[in-house]
Every structure is written in structure tokens, then in C-alpha cells.
Design a protein around this motif. Sequence first.
Motif, short mmCIF file in Angstrom:
data_model
loop_
_atom_site.label_atom_id
_atom_site.label_comp_id
_atom_site.label_asym_id
_atom_site.label_seq_id
_atom_site.Cartn_x
_atom_site.Cartn_y
_atom_site.Cartn_z
N ALA A 21 0.82 -1.22 0.00
CA ALA A 21 0.00 0.00 0.00
C ALA A 21 0.85 1.26 0.00
N LEU A 22 2.00 1.21 0.67
CA LEU A 22 2.88 2.38 0.75
C LEU A 22 3.97 2.34 -0.31
N ASP A 23 3.95 1.31 -1.14
CA ASP A 23 4.92 1.16 -2.23
C ASP A 23 6.36 1.14 -1.70
N LEU A 24 6.55 0.39 -0.60
CA LEU A 24 7.89 0.22 -0.05
C LEU A 24 8.48 -1.08 -0.57
N LYS A 25 9.79 -1.18 -0.52
CA LYS A 25 10.45 -2.36 -1.07
C LYS A 25 10.64 -3.47 -0.04
N SER A 26 10.64 -3.13 1.26
CA SER A 26 10.85 -4.16 2.27
C SER A 26 9.95 -3.96 3.47
N LYS A 27 9.72 -5.06 4.19
CA LYS A 27 8.90 -5.00 5.39
C LYS A 27 9.62 -4.32 6.54
N SER A 28 10.94 -4.21 6.46
CA SER A 28 11.67 -3.53 7.53
C SER A 28 11.29 -2.05 7.59
N GLY A 29 10.97 -1.47 6.45
CA GLY A 29 10.51 -0.08 6.43
C GLY A 29 9.18 0.07 7.16
N ILE A 30 8.30 -0.90 7.00
CA ILE A 30 7.02 -0.90 7.72
C ILE A 30 7.27 -1.04 9.21
N HIS A 31 8.19 -1.91 9.57
CA HIS A 31 8.51 -2.10 10.98
C HIS A 31 8.99 -0.79 11.61
N ARG A 32 9.84 -0.08 10.92
CA ARG A 32 10.34 1.21 11.43
C ARG A 32 9.20 2.22 11.60
N LEU A 33 8.31 2.27 10.61
CA LEU A 33 7.18 3.21 10.69
C LEU A 33 6.24 2.85 11.84
N ILE A 34 5.95 1.58 12.01
CA ILE A 34 5.07 1.14 13.10
C ILE A 34 5.71 1.43 14.45
N THR A 35 7.00 1.17 14.57
CA THR A 35 7.70 1.46 15.82
C THR A 35 7.64 2.95 16.15
N ALA A 36 7.83 3.79 15.15
CA ALA A 36 7.77 5.24 15.36
C ALA A 36 6.36 5.66 15.78
N LEU A 37 5.33 5.10 15.15
CA LEU A 37 3.95 5.43 15.51
C LEU A 37 3.62 4.95 16.92
N GLU A 38 4.17 3.80 17.28
CA GLU A 38 3.95 3.28 18.63
C GLU A 38 4.63 4.17 19.67
N GLU A 39 5.85 4.59 19.39
CA GLU A 39 6.59 5.47 20.31
C GLU A 39 5.89 6.80 20.50
N ARG A 40 5.19 7.27 19.47
CA ARG A 40 4.49 8.56 19.54
C ARG A 40 3.07 8.42 20.09
N GLY A 41 2.66 7.20 20.40
CA GLY A 41 1.36 6.99 21.04
C GLY A 41 0.18 6.90 20.09
N PHE A 42 0.43 6.65 18.81
CA PHE A 42 -0.67 6.53 17.85
C PHE A 42 -1.14 5.09 17.68
N LEU A 43 -0.24 4.14 17.90
CA LEU A 43 -0.55 2.72 17.76
C LEU A 43 -0.14 1.97 19.02
N ARG A 44 -0.74 0.79 19.18
CA ARG A 44 -0.30 -0.13 20.22
C ARG A 44 -0.22 -1.51 19.59
N ARG A 45 0.85 -2.22 19.89
CA ARG A 45 1.01 -3.59 19.42
C ARG A 45 0.91 -4.54 20.61
N LEU A 46 0.25 -5.67 20.39
CA LEU A 46 0.21 -6.71 21.41
C LEU A 46 1.30 -7.71 21.09
N PRO A 47 2.11 -8.05 22.08
CA PRO A 47 3.23 -8.96 21.82
C PRO A 47 2.78 -10.38 21.49
N ASN A 48 3.57 -11.05 20.68
CA ASN A 48 3.39 -12.47 20.35
C ASN A 48 2.07 -12.79 19.66
#
Length: 82
Positions: free
Chosen positions: A32-59
Motif C-alpha cells: 500500500a505504501l509502495d515500499l520495497k521491504s517489510k523492515s521499512g514498515i517495521h520502522r514506521l510502526i515502531t515510530a507510531l507506537e513510540e508517539r502513542g498513535f498505535l499499540r502492538r500486542l506482543p506475540n
Amino acid sequence: MLTRKQLDLLRFIDERMREDGVPPSFDEMKDALDLKSKSGIHRLITALEERGFLRRLPNRARAIEVLRMPDGAGRMAAPAPA
């Protein structure tokens, strides 16, 4: 303040959760974001989580919850009941 890609990803996740009730996979987000690797998505999600926009449940797969949208970004309107 979010980057353009962070905002695009947050909107995509929010929209997909409203439509399907399930967060998108990393592959779907990557495409959807036209990125080449999933690591880019991981970085974006981590940044959104650190800023309080998202929450991830472990495992747990696809365990992403949108906590809030940025001011002025507005959530997409919920679909009207059929």
C-alpha cells in the motif's frame, strides 16, 4: 509531528480495520505504501507506537490497535449500516 509515510500508514491501518475489522499484514502495508521491504514498515510502526498513535500486542500476528489519529487528520467516516 508525523512524517508523510507515517501518516499514510496510520490512515491505511485505520481504514482497513474499519472495513475488515482486522489490521493489515506487513506485506499489505508494504504494498500500500509502495515500499520495497517489510523492515521499512517495521520502522514506521515502531515510530507510531513510540508517539502513542498505535499499540502492538506482543506475540500475536496482526495485533495492532489505532489509539488515536493526529489532530486535523481526522478518521475516515465509518461505513453506513446496510
